[in-house]
Scaffold this active site. Structure first.
Site, PDB file in Angstrom:
ATOM      1  N   SER A   1     -10.974   0.159   3.372  1.00  0.00           N
ATOM      2  CA  SER A   1     -10.074  -0.257   4.454  1.00  0.00           C
ATOM      3  C   SER A   1      -9.276   0.952   4.928  1.00  0.00           C
ATOM      4  CB  SER A   1      -9.135  -1.350   3.963  1.00  0.00           C
ATOM      5  OG  SER A   1      -9.855  -2.506   3.591  1.00  0.00           O
TER       6      SER A   1
ATOM      7  N   ARG B   1       0.842  -1.209   0.000  1.00  0.00           N
ATOM      8  CA  ARG B   1       0.000   0.000   0.000  1.00  0.00           C
ATOM      9  C   ARG B   1       0.875   1.257   0.000  1.00  0.00           C
ATOM     10  NH1 ARG B   1      -2.265  -3.669  -1.183  1.00  0.00           N
ATOM     11  NH2 ARG B   1      -4.153  -4.616  -0.354  1.00  0.00           N
TER      12      ARG B   1
ATOM     13  N   GLU C   1      -4.115   3.406   6.190  1.00  0.00           N
ATOM     14  CA  GLU C   1      -3.968   3.177   4.752  1.00  0.00           C
ATOM     15  C   GLU C   1      -4.317   4.445   3.979  1.00  0.00           C
ATOM     16  OE1 GLU C   1      -6.014   0.195   1.527  1.00  0.00           O
ATOM     17  OE2 GLU C   1      -5.313  -0.669   3.404  1.00  0.00           O
TER      18      GLU C   1
END
Length: 264
Positions: A163, A92, A260
């Site tokens: 998320s 990520r 994230e």
């Protein structure tokens, strides 16, 4: 905007404008019977965001498909094509999330797809498809869409970035220590000997926070890794809530979790 396909003997190169909607592009590729993007179905956002975040789902990260990213510098207007290596992809993460990389605006992404069947079915519920013969990329996409529909909120209705936190990557020793207390803790080995653990499982089964709400912000009732804004009146409420969740995880497991999403 724009999509351009170039077929080779076994592969297909797809060059996409950054403004293209990711899921529409995925749908187009599977309609053409190409393989590669199907596991990234039903993810909100644009194609241009995928290399920045190194978007991934169900065992596939876009870094495994990207061959080039064209970007423009916001100050000098210099145009540059970044190779896969130059993108510095991580979990990520990418060059474009660094202080230097944020000066570059992604305008085009090129990915390499396969004409031959290449299903990635090792992750979670997708394993159910392994016994099927003559599986198509369209069938994989349908399964992914179905799974995500049961786990993630409709972003057209509720405020969400999907998320919110990264799944933590911890040492093998720390993972084994946690498994002594929580034997069912899901863990996925990394190539360098560490273990990526399921934060959603920790939030649900260790911290018991699935569906937890504070000042109009909640962890989604179907997937604790997803943060939703139900009635929060400002960004500070999101910040405070996220910090509170991170502290709860640290208290219970000793793991420091990262967001994230990026605050701007």
């Amino acid at each position: 905007m724009g999509r351009a396909y170039s077929e080779q003997r076994d592969d297909v190169t797809l060059t996409c404008g950054a403004g293209e909607i990711l899921d529409a592009v995925v749908a187009d590729t599977v309609a053409r019977n190409y393989w590669g993007l199907e596991n990234l179905s039903a993810i909100p956002g644009t194609v241009g965001a995928t290399p920045i975040q190194n978007v991934g789902a169900y065992g596939v990260e876009v870094s495994s498909l990207v061959t080039a990213v064209r970007a423009v510098h916001v100050d000098t207007l210099e145009e540059k094509v970044f190779s896969t290596a130059a993108c510095q992809f991580g979990y990520r993460d990418s060059f474009f999330k660094t202080s230097e990389g944020r000066a570059w605006v992604v305008v085009e992404v090129t990915v390499l797809l396969s004409k031959a069947p290449a299903p990635q079915l090792t992750y979670g519920a997708l394993a159910e498809l392994q016994s099927q013969t003559n599986l198509s990329s369209s069938q994989v996409r349908e399964k992914v869409v179905s799974i995500r529909a049961g786990k993630f909120p409709d972003w057209h209705i509720v405020g969400t970035a999907g998320s919110f936190f990264k799944n933590p990557i911890i040492s093998r020793a720390q993972y084994e220590q946690l498994c002594e207390k929580y034997p069912e803790l899901p863990g996925y080995p990394t190539p360098v000997g560490e273990v990526k653990v399921s934060l959603g499982w920790i939030l649900d089964h260790v911290c018991h926070l699935r569906g937890y709400c504070q000042d109009g912000v909640c962890l989604y009732e179907q997937q604790a890794l997803v943060l939703v804004n139900v009635a929060a009146k400002n960004a500070n409420a999101i910040d405070v809530f996220a910090d509170h969740i991170a502290n709860r995880v640290a208290d219970k497991t000793g793991i420091s979790i990262e967001r994230e999403v990026r605050k701007v």
